[in-house]
Design an enzyme around this catalytic site. Structure first.
Site: not given
Length: 351
Positions: A24, A124, A159
């Site tokens: 991320s 995600d 995610h």
């Protein structure tokens, strides 16, 4: 992990063979650090991350540059409505060329031969898969050979970094701590793609997990938004002088050791999430590093909300919150406060 706070020291590290991976915000920073100091690195692992200077995709998003970068980050570089409204790989590749030409990052020719691992979970909902596909194209446009790029969009993960730990979140989860169980150690896949011929992970680590003072690397400046401490795993053989490599691991938002949720601008310490050092201790990097003489460096970002710094989730800076001048941000360059700190840590270790 010992309770002592130590200073990082120099080891017998092979020059130019270091690597980075991140999730991320840590993945966006991985790309930035890779390009800023490409002479130092042999490969990267990017989990749910976009291309270089992505947050500058659309200056017209808001009257103020600072707001435009935030809008671009959220709605172009994370959750574009359509693939066509996502980031443009050709434009950002040209921006990378311009940045290198200006001398703000290392020459892009260094990227030739580097190994790049790219991953997007098909479930995600935080950083869309189209964004990571753009990162794939971005690296190709910069001259990284297709055979050196491993792009995986086949796993129905949310995610997260994926592990084989039964205690972690379900695979398709899209919420903190962003560590999901999927039957494999993603950290191992990253390192195996970057480095050929790795031995199997150690069943039990032999080295030490060190806690070190990070503040010396960024001068204690609040705008760095970095924690007081960083961590490093050093295998015993490396402590005893064996030739080593360094792998830098960059956590995502809400994953630093000091993460605290902010409510109405105040740190909600009473309800602090118990994520602690899980990204450091349970994601599998240390076990594979131990058997392959790899130092694992775990720098730490920290959160702040209020005043001139808006980073409540403890993200790495990939949209310019550390920059003195929002009209001319430098968060991506060798002179950026976080990138300078990260590379100084690497240099201290010998890489």
């Amino acid at each position: 992990m010992a309770n002592d706070i130590v200073q990082l020291r120099n080891y017998n590290v092979k020059k130019g063979e270091s690597s980075i991976s991140g999730l991320s915000s840590g993945a966006f920073m991985t790309v930035q650090l890779h390009l800023a100091h490409s002479a130092s690195f042999a490969g990267v692992g990017v989990i749910a991350g976009g291309p270089f200077r992505c947050s500058e995709s659309f200056r017209g998003a808001a009257p103020l540059a600072e707001d435009a970068n935030v809008q671009s980050a959220e709605y172009i570089c994370m959750s574009p409505l359509t693939p066509q409204t996502g980031p443009s790989a050709p434009r950002l590749a040209q921006l990378a060329h311009d940045t290198a030409q200006a001398g703000a990052i290392d020459p892009l020719s260094n990227l030739k031969g580097d190994r790049v691992y790219l991953f997007t979970g098909s479930r995600d909902t935080v950083v869309y898969s189209e964004v990571v596909k753009c990162t794939h194209r971005f690296y190709e446009l910069l001259g990284v050979a297709s055979d050196d790029i491993l792009f995986d969009d086949t796993v129905p993960a949310g995610h997260s970094i994926v592990t084989d730990n039964p205690e972690d979140s379900l695979l398709d989860t899209n919420q903190p701590p962003y560590i999901n169980q999927g039957g494999f150690m993603q950290s191992h896949r990253i390192l195996h793609h970057i480095y050929d011929g790795l031995k199997a992970p150690a069943p039990q680590t032999s080295g030490r997990l060190l806690r070190f003072d990070q503040t010396e690397f960024f001068g204690g400046e609040a705008r760095a938004s970095m924690g007081e401490f960083g961590y490093a795993y050093v295998p015993r053989a490396v402590e005893e002088g064996a030739p080593a490599r360094v792998h830098v691991v960059l956590h995502g938002c809400k994953q630093g050791y000091s993460y605290v949720n902010y409510v109405f601008g105040r740190a909600d310490v009473t309800n602090q999430a118990p994520y602690g050092n899980r990204y450091i201790t349970t994601t599998g990097y240390n076990e594979l590093a131990d058997s392959n003489d790899i130092i694992v460096l775990y720098p730490q970002a920290t959160g702040a909300d209020g005043g001139g710094l808006q980073n409540p989730d403890g993200c790495w800076d990939w949209w310019g919150y550390t920059s003195d001048d929002p009209e001319q941000p430098d968060y991506y360059s060798r002179d950026a406060i976080q990138i300078k700190a990260l590379h100084s840590m690497l240099s201290r270790l010998g890489g």
